[in-house]
Write a protein that holds these residues in place. Structure first.
Motif, short mmCIF file in Angstrom:
data_model
loop_
_atom_site.label_atom_id
_atom_site.label_comp_id
_atom_site.label_asym_id
_atom_site.label_seq_id
_atom_site.Cartn_x
_atom_site.Cartn_y
_atom_site.Cartn_z
N SER A 146 -1.25 -85.76 72.88
CA SER A 146 -1.52 -85.90 74.31
C SER A 146 -0.24 -86.23 75.08
N ASP A 147 -0.35 -86.12 76.40
CA ASP A 147 0.70 -86.57 77.32
C ASP A 147 0.14 -87.76 78.11
N ILE A 148 0.98 -88.75 78.32
CA ILE A 148 0.56 -89.90 79.15
C ILE A 148 1.69 -90.28 80.10
N TYR A 157 6.37 -92.37 85.28
CA TYR A 157 6.08 -91.59 86.48
C TYR A 157 7.37 -91.37 87.28
N SER A 158 7.53 -90.16 87.78
CA SER A 158 8.72 -89.82 88.56
C SER A 158 8.27 -89.12 89.84
N ASP A 159 8.70 -89.67 90.99
CA ASP A 159 8.33 -89.07 92.28
C ASP A 159 8.87 -87.65 92.39
N VAL A 214 -4.09 -86.42 78.43
CA VAL A 214 -5.09 -87.28 79.08
C VAL A 214 -4.47 -87.96 80.31
N GLN A 215 -3.18 -88.21 80.27
CA GLN A 215 -2.37 -88.78 81.38
C GLN A 215 -2.60 -90.26 81.64
N SER A 216 -3.87 -90.70 81.60
CA SER A 216 -4.14 -92.13 81.83
C SER A 216 -5.50 -92.47 81.22
N VAL A 270 10.36 -81.16 86.30
CA VAL A 270 9.11 -81.91 86.18
C VAL A 270 9.32 -83.41 86.41
N ARG A 271 10.49 -83.90 86.02
CA ARG A 271 10.85 -85.30 86.30
C ARG A 271 12.29 -85.36 86.81
N ARG A 272 12.63 -86.46 87.49
CA ARG A 272 13.96 -86.55 88.08
C ARG A 272 15.05 -86.45 87.02
#
Ligand code: 5AD
Ligand code: SF4
Length: 441
Positions: free
Chosen positions: A302-304, A336-338, A264-266, A50-52
């Protein structure tokens, strides 16, 4: 002599669930579990992408396992789960010590894959995503002694949030038939499990093929009737699909815990749009209000993500503002991770690592103060706790409130799997401390 397997699990609850399924298949076959990879004939890493950072951790772990194999060349090594799904056969080229790669929907094939690896020395990549990979039953006694259990109700995700790799590595949404879910729930309860967490990437869109009028709330209502089951939780739900009927469940169902994890993420509508989330901050706040109207004691987590491409200071301040407005009980926050292949990876205006780190720590400090002040309100109050076992330091018992907060307490009475009343004496950011006041909740 039975052979030994070792499995290590990274990532989310879905991976935990898959690892349990894999373990049960191996235990039914020719294996017993090993606590240490050094003693195992078969080593597996169930991975997350999910992330680097998660990905790097998996590769460094794989390196460690391969070095064990150098000392014991007969050891079989398998990479399982999301990285396996994403990278497939090329992993076999990159890592000569690796014997097999097993994707997210191929878990049921472990026996056959091992037969081939052992029989012919073949190296195998099994990564077909068009299957479903869910257990058809439990190994008797596998969950004995456990108070809590996971139950997967659906696989995959159809949402394609622009930053997220999950739809690519877990495939399209497939819901399990309610009958299978109920029978798995009963099997868990018969082994002593008191609390079940229903799992799915987006449980709100649960819709079994054979009856598309039977949605997630119908499933919750059926599970409410399972004798011996004391608590029901679920994760994760998506704000865009949260129905009135589900909100009603929080009002009506006694066993449904007053806690919702609603990422909610943002807090910026501009960023939410770029993320393809399908709601606005106003809509999100309105949902929380309705949930609180239905169940005033409901905990909201939540996740942000901070530093989504193009996220400006103003966008970030809107996120902080939303956090202050909503007053979450806790938040999982990420830089945030590409992720290769996702739409967000090709967006311009990437935010620097330095700014991401700064934003993350500002957000976490704010949330910590909110969590602490919310937990302080519980001091002097009585809460219901499901006893899970000895606390980390061993002198107390530990468990969780129905709102999912960790409570450590002294135990004169009260044992594993009981619901007890605990009076909270002190609160911290990550746990509460209390005294047992009654063994009957
Ligand atoms: N970068 C950072 N965080 C991510 N998440 C998902 N994809 C990414 C990404 N590319 C976070 C979201 C999600 C949680 C499980 O992981 O917040 O809800
Ligand atoms: Fe990823 Fe969005 Fe699906 Fe969650 S809902 S798994 S964030 S695509």
């Amino acid at each position: 002599m039975p052979r030994k397997f070792y499995i290590t699990t990274m990532g989310c609850q879905m991976n935990e669930y898959d690892s349990d399924y894999l373990s049960q298949l191996l235990l039914q076959d020719r294996f017993e579990a090993s606590r240490r990879p050094e003693d195992a004939d078969l080593i597996m890493i169930n991975t997350c992408t999910v992330r680097r950072k998660a990905e790097q951790k998996a590769y460094s772990l794989l390196g460690r396992m391969v070095s064990i194999k150098r000392k014991r060349p007969d050891t079989i090594i398998g990479l399982v789960g999301c990285i396996a799904q994403q990278e497939g056969a090329q992993l076999l080229e990159r890592f000569p010590g690796l014997d097999f790669v097993l994707g997210t929907r191929e878990i049921g094939r472990i026996g056959e894959v091992l037969d081939r690896v052992e029989g012919t020395g073949e190296r195998i990549a099994a990564t077909d995503l068009n299957k479903t990979s869910l257990p058809s039953g439990h190994l008797p006694g596998y969950f004995a002694g456990k108070v809590k259990g996971y139950l997967s109700i659906m696989e995959g995700c159809d949402n394609f949030c622009s930053y997220c790799i999950v739809p690519y590595v877990r495939g399209r949404e497939v819901s399990r038939p309610p009958k299978e879910i109920l029978s798995e729930a009963k099997s868990l309860v018969s082994q002593g499990v008191k609390e079940i967490t229903l799992l799915g990437q987006n449980v709100n869109s649960y819709r079994p093929e054979e009856d598309d009028s039977f949605g997630f709330p119908s499933l919750l209502r059926e599970l409410e009737e399972v004798d011996g089951l004391r608590r029901i939780r679920f994760t994760t739900s998506h704000p865009k699909d949260l129905s009135d009927d589900l909100i009603r469940c929080f009002r009506e169902l006694r066993k449904l815990c007053p806690h919702i994890h609603l990422p909610v993420q943002s807090g910026s509508n501009r960023v939410l749009k770029l993320m393809n989330r399908g709601y606005t901050r106003e809509k999100y706040a309105e949902l929380i209000q309705r949930l609180r109207d239905a169940r005033p004691d409901i905990a909201v987590t939540s996740d942000i993500i901070v530093g989504f491409p193009g996220e400006s200071d103003e966008d970030f301040h809107l996120t902080l503002d939303l956090i202050r407005k909503i007053q979450f009980d806790s938040i999982y926050s990420f830089k945030y991770s590409d992720r290769k292949g996702t739409p967000a990876a090709s967006l311009g205006h990437k935010v620097s690592e330095e700014i991401k780190a700064k934003r993350l720590s500002t957000l976490q400090a704010l949330q910590k103060s909110i969590t602490l002040s919310k937990n302080k309100l519980l001091e002097g109050k009585e809460v219901e706790v499901l006893v899970e076992g000895p606390s980390k330091r061993g002198r107390q018992l530990t468990g969780r409130t129905d709102t999912n907060k960790v409570v450590n307490f002294n135990h004169h009475t009260g044992s594993l799997g009981e619901l007890v009343k605990v009076k909270i004496k002190r609160s911290f950011a990550n746990s509460l401390r209390g005294e047992i006041s009654s063994t009957r909740a």
